[in-house]
Scaffold this motif. Structure first.
Motif, PDB file in Angstrom:
ATOM      1  N   THR A   5       0.836  -1.204   0.000  1.00  0.00           N
ATOM      2  CA  THR A   5       0.000   0.000   0.000  1.00  0.00           C
ATOM      3  C   THR A   5       0.866   1.247   0.000  1.00  0.00           C
ATOM      4  O   THR A   5       1.816   1.343   0.785  1.00  0.00           O
ATOM      5  N   ALA A   6       0.545   2.186  -0.867  1.00  0.00           N
ATOM      6  CA  ALA A   6       1.230   3.484  -0.885  1.00  0.00           C
ATOM      7  C   ALA A   6       0.297   4.529  -0.288  1.00  0.00           C
ATOM      8  O   ALA A   6      -0.888   4.574  -0.612  1.00  0.00           O
ATOM      9  N   VAL A   7       0.850   5.349   0.595  1.00  0.00           N
ATOM     10  CA  VAL A   7       0.075   6.424   1.221  1.00  0.00           C
ATOM     11  C   VAL A   7       0.734   7.754   0.883  1.00  0.00           C
ATOM     12  O   VAL A   7       1.930   7.946   1.133  1.00  0.00           O
ATOM     13  N   ILE A   8      -0.036   8.653   0.312  1.00  0.00           N
ATOM     14  CA  ILE A   8       0.462   9.977  -0.071  1.00  0.00           C
ATOM     15  C   ILE A   8      -0.214  11.036   0.803  1.00  0.00           C
ATOM     16  O   ILE A   8      -1.433  11.045   0.957  1.00  0.00           O
ATOM     17  N   ASP A   9       0.612  11.901   1.371  1.00  0.00           N
ATOM     18  CA  ASP A   9       0.129  12.966   2.260  1.00  0.00           C
ATOM     19  C   ASP A   9       0.516  14.311   1.638  1.00  0.00           C
ATOM     20  O   ASP A   9       1.705  14.650   1.551  1.00  0.00           O
ATOM     21  N   ILE A  10      -0.485  15.059   1.190  1.00  0.00           N
ATOM     22  CA  ILE A  10      -0.238  16.362   0.563  1.00  0.00           C
ATOM     23  C   ILE A  10      -0.415  17.434   1.623  1.00  0.00           C
ATOM     24  O   ILE A  10      -1.534  17.845   1.954  1.00  0.00           O
ATOM     25  N   GLY A  11       0.691  17.852   2.199  1.00  0.00           N
ATOM     26  CA  GLY A  11       0.667  18.861   3.241  1.00  0.00           C
ATOM     27  C   GLY A  11       0.898  20.250   2.674  1.00  0.00           C
ATOM     28  O   GLY A  11       1.150  20.431   1.480  1.00  0.00           O
ATOM     29  N   SER A  12       0.847  21.234   3.531  1.00  0.00           N
ATOM     30  CA  SER A  12       1.018  22.619   3.092  1.00  0.00           C
ATOM     31  C   SER A  12       2.444  22.903   2.659  1.00  0.00           C
ATOM     32  O   SER A  12       2.684  23.709   1.758  1.00  0.00           O
ATOM     33  N   ASN A  13       3.400  22.208   3.289  1.00  0.00           N
ATOM     34  CA  ASN A  13       4.816  22.450   3.027  1.00  0.00           C
ATOM     35  C   ASN A  13       5.409  21.400   2.092  1.00  0.00           C
ATOM     36  O   ASN A  13       6.100  21.723   1.143  1.00  0.00           O
ATOM     37  N   SER A  14       5.129  20.128   2.368  1.00  0.00           N
ATOM     38  CA  SER A  14       5.715  19.036   1.597  1.00  0.00           C
ATOM     39  C   SER A  14       4.659  18.031   1.179  1.00  0.00           C
ATOM     40  O   SER A  14       3.614  17.896   1.816  1.00  0.00           O
ATOM     41  N   ILE A  34       9.507   8.900   0.625  1.00  0.00           N
ATOM     42  CA  ILE A  34      10.058   9.981  -0.200  1.00  0.00           C
ATOM     43  C   ILE A  34       9.234  11.239   0.020  1.00  0.00           C
ATOM     44  O   ILE A  34       8.039  11.171   0.333  1.00  0.00           O
ATOM     45  N   LYS A  35       9.879  12.385  -0.128  1.00  0.00           N
ATOM     46  CA  LYS A  35       9.143  13.648  -0.001  1.00  0.00           C
ATOM     47  C   LYS A  35       9.620  14.634  -1.047  1.00  0.00           C
ATOM     48  O   LYS A  35      10.739  14.543  -1.564  1.00  0.00           O
ATOM     49  N   SER A  36       8.740  15.567  -1.370  1.00  0.00           N
ATOM     50  CA  SER A  36       9.084  16.671  -2.253  1.00  0.00           C
ATOM     51  C   SER A  36       8.549  17.951  -1.608  1.00  0.00           C
ATOM     52  O   SER A  36       7.384  18.018  -1.222  1.00  0.00           O
ATOM     53  N   ARG A  37       9.411  18.922  -1.491  1.00  0.00           N
ATOM     54  CA  ARG A  37       9.031  20.174  -0.822  1.00  0.00           C
ATOM     55  C   ARG A  37       8.360  21.095  -1.845  1.00  0.00           C
ATOM     56  O   ARG A  37       8.919  22.093  -2.283  1.00  0.00           O
ATOM     57  N   VAL A  38       7.129  20.742  -2.191  1.00  0.00           N
ATOM     58  CA  VAL A  38       6.435  21.497  -3.244  1.00  0.00           C
ATOM     59  C   VAL A  38       5.863  22.813  -2.737  1.00  0.00           C
ATOM     60  O   VAL A  38       5.530  23.695  -3.519  1.00  0.00           O
ATOM     61  N   ARG A  39       5.706  22.942  -1.411  1.00  0.00           N
ATOM     62  CA  ARG A  39       5.173  24.153  -0.792  1.00  0.00           C
ATOM     63  C   ARG A  39       3.895  24.588  -1.524  1.00  0.00           C
ATOM     64  O   ARG A  39       3.808  25.680  -2.087  1.00  0.00           O
ATOM     65  N   ILE A  40       2.894  23.703  -1.507  1.00  0.00           N
ATOM     66  CA  ILE A  40       1.659  23.991  -2.238  1.00  0.00           C
ATOM     67  C   ILE A  40       0.926  25.215  -1.685  1.00  0.00           C
ATOM     68  O   ILE A  40       0.116  25.835  -2.365  1.00  0.00           O
ATOM     69  N   SER A  41       1.245  25.574  -0.448  1.00  0.00           N
ATOM     70  CA  SER A  41       0.582  26.732   0.166  1.00  0.00           C
ATOM     71  C   SER A  41       1.287  28.046  -0.140  1.00  0.00           C
ATOM     72  O   SER A  41       0.823  29.116   0.284  1.00  0.00           O
ATOM     73  N   GLY A 139       2.335  22.997   7.781  1.00  0.00           N
ATOM     74  CA  GLY A 139       2.542  24.301   7.167  1.00  0.00           C
ATOM     75  C   GLY A 139       1.366  25.234   7.342  1.00  0.00           C
ATOM     76  O   GLY A 139       1.536  26.450   7.435  1.00  0.00           O
ATOM     77  N   GLY A 140       0.149  24.663   7.410  1.00  0.00           N
ATOM     78  CA  GLY A 140      -1.032  25.505   7.503  1.00  0.00           C
ATOM     79  C   GLY A 140      -1.813  25.358   8.785  1.00  0.00           C
ATOM     80  O   GLY A 140      -2.585  26.249   9.155  1.00  0.00           O
ATOM     81  N   SER A 141      -1.640  24.227   9.468  1.00  0.00           N
ATOM     82  CA  SER A 141      -2.407  23.983  10.694  1.00  0.00           C
ATOM     83  C   SER A 141      -1.592  23.149  11.663  1.00  0.00           C
ATOM     84  O   SER A 141      -0.567  22.567  11.306  1.00  0.00           O
ATOM     85  N   THR A 142      -2.069  23.091  12.902  1.00  0.00           N
ATOM     86  CA  THR A 142      -1.475  22.225  13.918  1.00  0.00           C
ATOM     87  C   THR A 142      -2.597  21.427  14.561  1.00  0.00           C
ATOM     88  O   THR A 142      -3.612  21.990  14.979  1.00  0.00           O
ATOM     89  N   GLU A 143      -2.382  20.107  14.619  1.00  0.00           N
ATOM     90  CA  GLU A 143      -3.394  19.213  15.173  1.00  0.00           C
ATOM     91  C   GLU A 143      -2.972  18.710  16.552  1.00  0.00           C
ATOM     92  O   GLU A 143      -1.789  18.444  16.790  1.00  0.00           O
TER      93      GLU A 143
END
Length: 484
Positions: A5-14, A34-41, A139-143
């Motif tokens: 199983t692959a799990v992808i997490d699209i966060g605000s920063n990475s 693996i991660k990519s620092r796409v900084r979608i926010s 990047g955008g919230s804290t849980e």
């Protein structure tokens, strides 16, 4: 459930992906991360939360290659979730449809409470603690999630994030404004959110823990389960918050973390004070593991069975450990511990370490028989990832590494400094481990009668000739073998 199983997490920063392989019913291993620092926010918080086209394109490029990796690893299930920046974006539907159209990936946007839930599922199952509060700084919230007796009691998400604070306050050099904003958000926490221990999740907390490990010359290069007292590190937090980029680099922070580490440290600093916490326990797991475990444990109330450990299970699976012999020797070792208690008088808590040392003692045999104890030492120290403290991992692995030694030298343990096991305790556990192996030299797993009388251990059984030969090599206690 799919085997891989692959799990992808699209966060605000990475954007991150973890690929897991099931080894048995509840056993699993991590195949790839693996991660990519796409900084979608990037640019979103100054533009009403709108995702910017350049950030969307970066995310799609990264996700496209993530899917290539998942395909190469033969993942049969792909679970993709998006968090704060996407869920808050007025144009999120455009992003989601574009991803679906261009690369065929379905993304589920999760709300803040669900994000907190996934972090809590991972922490409650994979950290060696029963009670605490998770803090997942993104990047955008804290849980936040309150955990008691490994059960998730309550959870909340706040609009506190490193990129959000950067764009709204730090880029304008308004640190006081950032503090006021953080405290205003933290005031929304329920009154029952108080705990001595915090389970720290996310890149900011991992980076901060790495810097503390470097500063203190911590002897293990293992992040998951690393803990520290806030009072001891409070001044370092303050140094980080007010540091220049050059100073941050000297602390060990990577270039990619420089523009958000001060923001994240300030969020953690203020949160610890608000929660009245005294200790931070670093979690190497988070949303990705939580998504995977929620799928794996969906019929088990999101908890592993009592007395089940996924790291132990995966080691048993991977190294094909003989369960019959392993169970026999484990039970025998625990009986020897109990019957010799008047002579060694060490705490019963150490039975746990002896148990796992015996249970996994044959792992290194598949690497090299003649140095199996050295290989098993390495495997256990580096593979008992979940549910064990660093002290646990050292003690369990060293029982196997040094079980053939009559005396353990101080130099053997000097590497581990303040987390080194007690030398006398380790020698006793090593002896019981060694004695167990000696008594089962012929691998017959035979029934033995044990009796302690006048400080002598009488052992009665069949076919003990080989055991008698070996016993002469270590006479820590008086042993009398009786062939019946």
């Amino acid at each position: 459930m799919a085997k891989i199983t692959a799990v992808i997490d699209i966060g605000s920063n990475s954007v991150r992906m973890a690929v897991f392989k099931k080894t048995s019913h509840f056993g699993f291993v991590l195949l790839k991360e693996i991660k990519s620092r796409v900084r979608i926010s990037e640019g979103a918080y100054e533009n009403g939360g709108e995702l910017q086209e350049f950030a969307i394109n970066r995310a799609i490029n990264a996700l496209k290659e993530f899917l290539l990796i998942a395909k190469s690893l033969k993942a049969r299930k792909i679970l993709a979730v998006a968090t704060s920046a996407v869920r808050d974006a007025p144009n999120k539907s455009i992003f989601l449809s574009k991803v679906k159209k261009e690369i065929g990936l379905n993304i589920k946007v999760i709300d803040g409470k669900k994000e907190a839930f996934f972090g809590a599922v991972a922490s409650s199952n994979l950290l060696p603690e029963n009670n605490g509060i998770t803090i997942d700084i993104g990047g955008g919230s804290t849980e936040f999630a309150l955990i008691q007796d490994k059960k998730i009691i309550d959870k909340i998400s706040l609009k506190l994030g490193t990129v959000r604070l950067k764009e709204l306050f730090f880029d304008k050099n308004d640190i006081e404004g950032a503090k006021q904003y953080i405290n205003s958000e933290l005031s929304k926490l329920p009154t029952n959110f108080l705990s001595n221990k915090i389970f720290g999740i996310g890149g900011t907390i991992r980076a901060l823990s790495k810097a503390i490990m470097k500063k203190n010359e911590y002897p293990l290069d293992i992040l998951h389960g690393f803990n520290y007292k806030f009072e001891k590190e409070q001044k370092f937090f303050e140094l980080v918050i007010n540091a220049t980029d050059k100073e941050l680099k000297s602390f060990g922070f990577k270039d990619e973390r420089l523009d958000v580490i001060k923001e994240g440290t300030l969020i953690l600093f203020q949160s610890i004070k608000k929660l009245q916490a005294k200790e931070v326990i670093t979690s190497g797991v988070g949303v990705r593991e939580g998504v995977f475990l929620s799928d794996l444990l969906r019929t088990a109330n999101y908890m592993f069975p009592k007395n089940f450990n996924p790291s132990v299970k995966s080691i048993e699976d991977i190294y094909q450990i003989d369960k019959k012999t392993s169970n026999y020797e484990t039970n025998l070792a625990l009986k020897l511990f109990d019957i010799l208690k008047p002579l060694h008088n060490i705490d019963d808590n150490y039975k746990k370490h002896l148990k796992y040392a015996m249970k996994l003692s044959m792992a290194g045999s598949y690497i090299d028989f003649y140095s199996s104890h050295k290989h098993t030492n390495y495997v256990l120290l580096n593979s008992l990832n979940y549910g064990f403290t660093h002290q646990d991992r050292i003690l369990i692995s060293k029982i196997i590494r040094y079980h053939k030694k009559k005396k353990i030298k101080k130099g053997d343990l000097s590497l581990y400094k303040e987390i080194s096991p007690d030398k006398n305790t380790l020698e006793i556990l090593c002896y019981i481990f060694w004695l167990t192996k000696v008594l089962n030299t012929n691998l017959a797993n035979q029934k033995l009668e044990l009796k302690l009388k006048d400080n002598t251990l009488f052992i009665k059984g069949n076919n003990l000739y080989l055991a008698k030969e070996e016993l002469n090599k270590n006479k820590k206690y008086n042993i009398n073998l009786i062939d019946s």
